[in-house]
Design a protein around this motif. Structure first.
Motif, PDB file in Angstrom:
ATOM      1  N   PRO A 622       0.821  -1.212   0.000  1.00 39.33           N
ATOM      2  CA  PRO A 622       0.000   0.000   0.000  1.00 39.33           C
ATOM      3  C   PRO A 622       0.857   1.265   0.000  1.00 39.33           C
ATOM      4  O   PRO A 622       1.998   1.243   0.430  1.00 39.33           O
ATOM      5  CB  PRO A 622      -0.780  -0.116   1.310  1.00 39.33           C
ATOM      6  N   SER A 623       0.273   2.361  -0.461  1.00 41.14           N
ATOM      7  CA  SER A 623       1.005   3.626  -0.501  1.00 41.14           C
ATOM      8  C   SER A 623       1.061   4.285   0.868  1.00 41.14           C
ATOM      9  O   SER A 623       2.064   4.885   1.229  1.00 41.14           O
ATOM     10  CB  SER A 623       0.343   4.589  -1.484  1.00 41.14           C
ATOM     11  N   SER A 624      -0.022   4.188   1.600  1.00 42.01           N
ATOM     12  CA  SER A 624      -0.108   4.857   2.894  1.00 42.01           C
ATOM     13  C   SER A 624       1.074   4.444   3.785  1.00 42.01           C
ATOM     14  O   SER A 624       1.323   3.255   3.977  1.00 42.01           O
ATOM     15  CB  SER A 624      -1.430   4.452   3.563  1.00 42.01           C
ATOM     16  N   PRO A 625       1.834   5.438   4.293  1.00 40.39           N
ATOM     17  CA  PRO A 625       3.078   5.123   5.005  1.00 40.39           C
ATOM     18  C   PRO A 625       2.893   4.149   6.167  1.00 40.39           C
ATOM     19  O   PRO A 625       3.654   3.181   6.289  1.00 40.39           O
ATOM     20  CB  PRO A 625       3.561   6.474   5.522  1.00 40.39           C
ATOM     21  N   SER A 626       1.879   4.381   6.978  1.00 42.81           N
ATOM     22  CA  SER A 626       1.750   3.515   8.154  1.00 42.81           C
ATOM     23  C   SER A 626       1.367   2.101   7.740  1.00 42.81           C
ATOM     24  O   SER A 626       1.825   1.112   8.305  1.00 42.81           O
ATOM     25  CB  SER A 626       0.714   4.089   9.113  1.00 42.81           C
ATOM     26  N   GLU A 628       2.021   0.737   4.767  1.00 46.50           N
ATOM     27  CA  GLU A 628       3.161   0.120   4.068  1.00 46.50           C
ATOM     28  C   GLU A 628       4.096  -0.529   5.087  1.00 46.50           C
ATOM     29  O   GLU A 628       4.583  -1.639   4.899  1.00 46.50           O
ATOM     30  CB  GLU A 628       3.924   1.163   3.242  1.00 46.50           C
ATOM     31  N   LYS A 629       4.302   0.171   6.199  1.00 43.86           N
ATOM     32  CA  LYS A 629       5.159  -0.344   7.269  1.00 43.86           C
ATOM     33  C   LYS A 629       4.645  -1.673   7.809  1.00 43.86           C
ATOM     34  O   LYS A 629       5.427  -2.558   8.151  1.00 43.86           O
ATOM     35  CB  LYS A 629       5.205   0.659   8.421  1.00 43.86           C
ATOM     36  N   CYS A 630       3.303  -1.769   7.899  1.00 42.93           N
ATOM     37  CA  CYS A 630       2.735  -3.008   8.437  1.00 42.93           C
ATOM     38  C   CYS A 630       2.925  -4.179   7.480  1.00 42.93           C
ATOM     39  O   CYS A 630       3.083  -5.315   7.904  1.00 42.93           O
ATOM     40  CB  CYS A 630       1.234  -2.848   8.684  1.00 42.93           C
ATOM     41  N   VAL A 631       2.880  -3.877   6.183  1.00 42.19           N
ATOM     42  CA  VAL A 631       2.936  -4.960   5.197  1.00 42.19           C
ATOM     43  C   VAL A 631       4.369  -5.448   4.987  1.00 42.19           C
ATOM     44  O   VAL A 631       4.615  -6.647   4.870  1.00 42.19           O
ATOM     45  CB  VAL A 631       2.288  -4.506   3.867  1.00 42.19           C
ATOM     46  N   PRO A 633       8.428  -6.176   5.924  1.00 42.71           N
ATOM     47  CA  PRO A 633       9.105  -6.601   7.153  1.00 42.71           C
ATOM     48  C   PRO A 633       9.864  -5.445   7.814  1.00 42.71           C
ATOM     49  O   PRO A 633      10.386  -4.575   7.127  1.00 42.71           O
ATOM     50  CB  PRO A 633      10.116  -7.657   6.673  1.00 42.71           C
ATOM     51  N   ASP A 634       9.885  -5.433   9.137  1.00 40.67           N
ATOM     52  CA  ASP A 634      10.761  -4.518   9.861  1.00 40.67           C
ATOM     53  C   ASP A 634      11.393  -5.290  11.020  1.00 40.67           C
ATOM     54  O   ASP A 634      11.206  -6.511  11.131  1.00 40.67           O
ATOM     55  CB  ASP A 634      10.006  -3.260  10.335  1.00 40.67           C
ATOM     56  N   VAL A 635      12.162  -4.581  11.845  1.00 36.35           N
ATOM     57  CA  VAL A 635      12.854  -5.270  12.939  1.00 36.35           C
ATOM     58  C   VAL A 635      11.843  -6.018  13.818  1.00 36.35           C
ATOM     59  O   VAL A 635      12.085  -7.156  14.220  1.00 36.35           O
ATOM     60  CB  VAL A 635      13.679  -4.265  13.764  1.00 36.35           C
ATOM     61  N   GLY A 636      10.702  -5.385  14.046  1.00 35.77           N
ATOM     62  CA  GLY A 636       9.666  -6.010  14.862  1.00 35.77           C
ATOM     63  C   GLY A 636       9.191  -7.332  14.279  1.00 35.77           C
ATOM     64  O   GLY A 636       8.991  -8.311  15.004  1.00 35.77           O
ATOM     65  N   THR A 637       9.015  -7.346  12.956  1.00 44.75           N
ATOM     66  CA  THR A 637       8.569  -8.592  12.310  1.00 44.75           C
ATOM     67  C   THR A 637       9.603  -9.694  12.513  1.00 44.75           C
ATOM     68  O   THR A 637       9.262 -10.864  12.733  1.00 44.75           O
ATOM     69  CB  THR A 637       8.406  -8.386  10.777  1.00 44.75           C
ATOM     70  N   ILE A 638      10.863  -9.318  12.399  1.00 45.61           N
ATOM     71  CA  ILE A 638      11.934 -10.318  12.559  1.00 45.61           C
ATOM     72  C   ILE A 638      11.873 -10.897  13.972  1.00 45.61           C
ATOM     73  O   ILE A 638      11.844 -12.122  14.160  1.00 45.61           O
ATOM     74  CB  ILE A 638      13.323  -9.687  12.278  1.00 45.61           C
ATOM     75  N   ILE A 639      11.822 -10.003  14.969  1.00 44.59           N
ATOM     76  CA  ILE A 639      11.792 -10.459  16.374  1.00 44.59           C
ATOM     77  C   ILE A 639      10.556 -11.341  16.615  1.00 44.59           C
ATOM     78  O   ILE A 639      10.646 -12.431  17.192  1.00 44.59           O
ATOM     79  CB  ILE A 639      11.733  -9.239  17.334  1.00 44.59           C
ATOM     80  N   LYS A 640       9.430 -10.852  16.116  1.00 44.39           N
ATOM     81  CA  LYS A 640       8.171 -11.564  16.368  1.00 44.39           C
ATOM     82  C   LYS A 640       8.195 -12.969  15.742  1.00 44.39           C
ATOM     83  O   LYS A 640       7.814 -13.955  16.380  1.00 44.39           O
ATOM     84  CB  LYS A 640       7.023 -10.730  15.774  1.00 44.39           C
ATOM     85  N   THR A 641       8.670 -13.034  14.501  1.00 43.66           N
ATOM     86  CA  THR A 641       8.697 -14.332  13.816  1.00 43.66           C
ATOM     87  C   THR A 641       9.616 -15.305  14.549  1.00 43.66           C
ATOM     88  O   THR A 641       9.249 -16.465  14.783  1.00 43.66           O
ATOM     89  CB  THR A 641       9.166 -14.171  12.355  1.00 43.66           C
ATOM     90  N   ILE A 642      10.795 -14.833  14.925  1.00 44.75           N
ATOM     91  CA  ILE A 642      11.743 -15.734  15.608  1.00 44.75           C
ATOM     92  C   ILE A 642      11.126 -16.205  16.929  1.00 44.75           C
ATOM     93  O   ILE A 642      11.150 -17.396  17.253  1.00 44.75           O
ATOM     94  CB  ILE A 642      13.087 -15.012  15.869  1.00 44.75           C
ATOM     95  N   LYS A 643      10.552 -15.247  17.649  1.00 47.57           N
ATOM     96  CA  LYS A 643       9.980 -15.565  18.959  1.00 47.57           C
ATOM     97  C   LYS A 643       8.886 -16.622  18.816  1.00 47.57           C
ATOM     98  O   LYS A 643       8.860 -17.616  19.542  1.00 47.57           O
ATOM     99  CB  LYS A 643       9.397 -14.285  19.543  1.00 47.57           C
TER     100      LYS A 643
END
Lengths: 647, 424
Positions: A622-626, A628-631, A633-643
């Protein structure tokens, strides 16, 4: 023998070859289908038969006549269609995929037209007097790539003769059902000279064909030649629902039938002569061997052993380094060509990679129309002719437009033509989001570009000097290479910011594997990533420790496809020690690059390893910045997936 | 330009993960000759110098006082004068930065009021590391138990399930410390007399112990091995390391392939190692690769001590001082309980004792075909120069044998124990 008699002899040879092949098929001695050109033979003789040495022919699924007329080699054709090792492509190509001595055919409608244009452009760039000929049918006029190519050959003055054999049917559908307007006017609309003739008057056809050929050669401009004709046999077999009366009408106009009727004795004489030469060929090749799988799929070359060297920082931006590579390689090698949309200076392409190139090398930088299928085909043709085209696709999302040329042409040429040709085209395209460009300018579609036969797919990253990779492509690759770049990485300096407590190394190979490993501790988790994800992954390492008390080692792949077994081995050994293997990719996980990496590693291991994929959500970006961030990956996604995976 | 030599910071012991540059003996671009000393590095326990292996032109990648991590690039030698590198700006270097604490570790540090500075240069500090500090010696460093395995050097065998259970059981109690030790007294009466006559090092059991330990290690491979997580890694060679401290810090010097060497050869290497230590010429090769360690504190007048096992080893033998009154010495074998167990360790040390005892002069076999046999035939004719008691007579009187002395007028003579002690 008079010229006229010779004409009939050749037409009869083509017809009898096809009739014999149909007979062998009905006897169950021939595998696969054939498309006969019975009734259309004089078109082949008039064009393919009147070319010079150095000229080339591209043909389509109905190519037997063109092949025989151009190469005078009915024996190689018969052996090929019988599927024998002695065939012109050792039986790999079969009826529709012939290749030999400047003759090429392919079974995809329209795709050969830009490839032929690329090869004709190569002739022009070499100041050669040779021309190219491409045969299409009226059915092919439904393909957009034909018009994209007509536009380009007209604009760029490419010496290509397009012959449209109009037999009034696209397979079983009448032309008038699907064809609007006028065929000739379509070509004229692009400013291309047009001629028209018919196979029912062979002498006139031969004369006009010569006129077209000479015009292309002399004026170095394209010509479109419409040939009215009629196919007397079904499209393939058992698929003929045409009105028998209509067929009968055309049979009565067929020059060969009329010749047989009017010159019975001469015809019988020719028939005996032609048939005996065909029978000899069939007899000779029917018992020949078929090619072995070992010859078709030889054992892989041993990979060079892995040697680790430190990664050095470079105070230049990735984009500048790619530009430097082109400046240097275009100066050193006049076969290097840069193509793409909007690549002329001062603009220099959407990401400025071509900056300054068109000023220094105007004859080898091509700013193309927005015609991805055609420009990919032209690049393929240039590569087949020995040039080293680098094609820029402005956004990675647009690469789907090139897929027919990538999969059915660039990828298949080498193997389907039994290794007689190679097509070292290089397609570069930037992917990646985080910039708010929205659904069609942000996605990482790498999953569609892996696992394609004979194609090496690479992803640049911010740790490895891109000129090292491009120099290796230029030096060593005989086959197509797709390079996935990353928009956000263009502005980054190479290995610029380094994490404390980690050492940065890479392998010395052509397409390096990078390793970022803790200096003072044993890693307890192994991450694999590539491309634009590298900096995100590296920035997550301190957080992974803070949150999960896991010490990470990271492997960064440059070569995504095919995966290098030695590199996989390194990753496997690492993962067997940490017992945890996670892959971070920017595309979505399902059927993605990460799945392939994990499978390839795990299937070689007998140990229990915890696995996981960190990837985008399966949605358009998506274009919308917030959002786009959800879709993405970010550091949070990495931590969450590993956890979650380790829980 | 051809690269001829490159030097990285070597790992010389298990504890030092970086070294400090003391001095650079040349400037980048200088011509160097094979054998030139190029730079000196200081580790926590040793100073190490790097020599040129070839003639060429040097380029340094470090500066004096830099702290460079193990494996960090120090220098390169090229066949031509090297230009300063154009493309690459900063040198590839491994940074030693601020310690990274996990959240759980920080909470514990705060709760227990520990000084964060205690974790300086640790890289990563987890909750376990903090618990380690709290629990004494365990923790931070010791976690790395499952060592990496190089199959060129060792052969691994999987640990049995029951042994795993034992390890698990013990480790819950012992945390990272899974060591145990067994001790035994060795009678040295009469022993030195024979040793001293044949070897240069007087009153030292060390060559003999190295010799016998090496042979025993072939019989008891679990003491020439180490714990490698899921498996035990068995060394393919026997390289006994000797813990030496001759005033410049403790160093473990490797004596190579001791199982294939004679006592004389072992002693010669031991002396060479001592000289190298004093001349500060020990190489990385001298300091790495030992498979079993012997630590000799006999000079320190120590009755008993438990030595600590080195990384990637399963046992260490401690030699205490000889009790002058009781004429005995305590041998202590410390071992990793995950690799072996007390009974095996007891057999090992008991057998070692017996083997060494066999060297007392009176026990020498008639036709021993080693160095001792020559001595024996020569000495058989020997007599005490004061009472003229022959060796044979001494033996029949259950005496210890004859001792070599230098008389006041400078002659070499034999003396019996009675005459020596003044019981005459």
């Amino acid at each position: 023998m008079t010229q006229a008699l010779e004409l009939f002899r050749e037409a009869l040879l083509i017809r009898r070859v096809e009739e014999k092949l149909l007979q062998l098929f009905s006897e169950g001695r021939l595998s696969g289908t054939i498309h006969s050109c019975v009734g259309q033979e004089f078109s082949a003789i008039a064009f393919a038969g009147q070319l010079q040495k150095g000229d080339f022919v591209f043909s389509n699924h109905r190519c037997h006549g063109h092949y025989i007329s151009f190469l005078k080699d009915h024996e190689g054709l018969i052996a090929e269609i019988l599927g024998k090792k002695t065939g012109v492509c050792s039986g790999i190509g079969g009826s529709q995929h012939l290749c030999g001595n400047n003759f090429y055919s392919n079974g995809i409608q329209g795709g050969i037209v830009p490839v032929a244009a690329g090869m004709a452009l190569a002739k022009k760039l070499c100041n050669s007097n040779s021309i190219g000929v491409v045969f299409i049918g009226d059915g092919t006029l439904g393909q957009g790539v034909v018009y994209e190519t007509m536009n380009i050959i007209s604009k760029w003055d490419i010496p290509l003769l397009i012959i449209c054999e109009n037999n009034y049917y696209a397979q079983s559908t009448k032309s008038e059902t699907n064809l609007a307007g006028d065929i000739i006017k379509r070509a004229e609309a692009f400013g291309i000279r047009t001629l028209r003739s018919e196979t029912f008057s062979p002498q006139d056809l031969v004369k006009k064909a010569k006129e077209s050929i000479d015009m292309v050669r002399k004026e170095k401009k394209p010509v479109f030649h419409l040939v009215e004709t009629y196919r007397l046999y079904p499209h393939s077999k058992g698929d003929d629902h045409r009105d028998p009366a209509e067929i009968e009408t055309f049979r009565n106009r067929d020059p060969l039938y009329n010749f047989a009727r009017e010159n019975q004795e001469a015809y019988e004489q020719l028939l005996i002569e032609v048939d005996s030469s065909i029978d000899v060929a069939i007899k000779r090749h029917l018992s020949a061997d078929e090619i072995s799988i070992k010859d078709y799929y030889p054992a892989r070359k041993e990979e060079a052993p892995i040697l680790w060297i430190p990664i050095e920082s470079i105070k230049k931006r990735q984009g500048e380094l790619i530009n430097d590579f082109f400046m240097k390689s275009m100066a050193a090698d006049d076969k290097v060509i840069f193509m793409g949309e909007d690549v002329l200076s001062p603009y220099g392409g959407a990401f400025k990679i071509a900056k300054g190139l068109s000023v220094k090398y105007p004859e080898r930088v091509f700013a193309t129309p927005i015609s991805e299928p055609a420009i990919t085909g032209i690049a393929n043709g240039l590569a087949l002719a020995g040039f080293r085209p680098f094609l820029e696709i402005m956004f990675g999302d647009f690469v789907t437009l090139c897929m027919d040329q990538i999969i059915n042409h660039a990828s298949k040429f080498h193997h389907m033509y039994n290794a007689q040709v190679s097509c070292p085209v290089v397609i570069r395209t930037p992917m990646g989001g985080y910039r708010g460009y929205g659904p069609t300018h942000s996605q990482t579609l790498d999953k569609f570009l892996i696992g394609i036969d004979n194609i090496t797919t690479l992803a640049l990253n911010s740790l490895i000097d891109p000129s090292v990779i491009y120099e290796n492509i230029l030096e060593s690759s005989e086959h197509p290479v797709i390079v996935i770049e990353n928009k956000a990485d263009y502005a980054k300096r190479i290995a610029d910011k380094r994490l404390p407590h980690y050492k940065y190394e890479r392998t010395k190979g052509s397409y390096p594997l990078a390793k970022i490993s803790p200096v003072f501790a044993k890693p307890t988790i192994t991450l694999v990533t590539y491309g634009g994800m590298v900096d995100l992954v590296l920035s997550s390492l301190p957080v992974i420790f803070e949150e999960l008390e896991l010490i990470t080692e990271v492997y960064v792949l440059t070569q995504l496809s095919p995966l290098n077994p030695l590199e996989l081995n390194i990753v496997r050994q690492a993962a067997e020690k940490t017992k945890k293997l996670f892959v971070v990719e920017e595309g979505s996980a399902f059927a993605g690059v990460g799945s392939e990496i994990i499978t390839s590693v795990v299937e070689e291991s007998s140990q229990a390893i915890k696995l996981g994929r960190v990837a985008s959500l399966p949605l358009p970006i998506p274009s919308s910045p917030s959002l786009e961030k959800c879709v993405l990956p970010d550091v949070g996604t990495i931590i969450k997936t590993i956890k979650e995976r380790l829980a | 330009m051809k690269l001829l030599q490159e030097v990285y910071v070597p790992q010389v012991n298990a504890n030092d993960r970086s070294a400090q540059i003391i001095s650079l003996n040349f400037a980048s671009g200088d011509q160097v000759k094979k054998g030139d000393l190029l730079l000196a590095l200081e580790y926590s326990k040793t100073v190490f110098s790097v020599e040129a292996e070839t003639d060429g032109y040097i380029k340094y990648f470090c500066r004096p006082e830099d702290e460079v991590a193990v494996n960090g690039l120090l220098l390169k030698i090229y066949d031509q004068v090297c230009e300063p590198e154009v493309s690459s700006g900063s040198l590839p270097k491994t940074e030693v930065g601020a310690t990274i604490f996990s959240k759980a570790a920080l909470e514990l540090i705060k709760a227990k009021g520990i000084d964060k500075a205690r974790f300086a240069n640790k890289g990563f500090v987890s909750r376990d590391d903090v618990l380690g500090i709290l629990g004494g010696e365990k923790g931070v460093e010791k976690k790395a138990n499952s060592s990496s395995v190089d199959s060129n050097l060792v052969e691994t065998k999987k640990i049995s399930h029951s042994k795993k259970l034992e390890i698990d059981y013990l480790s819950q109690v012992q945390s990272a410390n899974m060591n145990s030790a067994v001790s035994i007294y060795l009678d040295v009466e009469h022993l030195f007399k024979s040793i001293n006559q044949t070897l240069t090092l007087k009153n030292s059991l060390l060559p003999l112990i190295i010799f016998e330990v090496s042979r025993l290690l072939l019989k008891y491979p679990e003491f020439n091995a180490y714990f490698a997580g899921e498996a035990i890694a068995y060394y393919k060679r026997v390289n006994v390391g000797i813990a030496l401290d001759l005033g410049d810090g403790l160093k473990v010097v490797k004596i190579k392939d001791t199982a294939d060497k004679s006592i004389g050869e072992i002693e010669a290497q031991l002396l060479e190692a001592g000289e190298k230590y004093i001349d500060k010429k020990l190489s990385v090769d001298d300091l790495t690769g030992s498979t079993f360690t012997i630590t000799d504190l006999s000079a320190e007048d120590i009755t008993s001590f438990v030595p600590l096992i080195n990384q990637n080893q399963s046992a260490i033998l401690g030699v205490a001082a000889v009790d002058p009154r009781l004429q005995r010495v305590l041998l202590t074998l410390a071992f990793d309980h995950r690799v072996t167990a007390g009974k095996k360790a007891s057999s090992f040390i008991r057998e070692l004792k017996e083997r060494i005892k066999s060297y007392t002069l009176k026990n020498l076999p008639e036709d021993a075909d080693d160095k001792f046999s020559e001595i024996k035939s020569e000495k058989k004719q020997a007599k005490c120069y004061l009472c003229l008691k022959s060796l044979k007579e001494d033996q029949s009187l259950k005496g210890p044998g004859l001792i070599k002395v230098i008389t006041h007028d400078g002659r070499e003579e034999f003396i019996c124990r009675s005459c020596l002690e003044g019981w005459r």
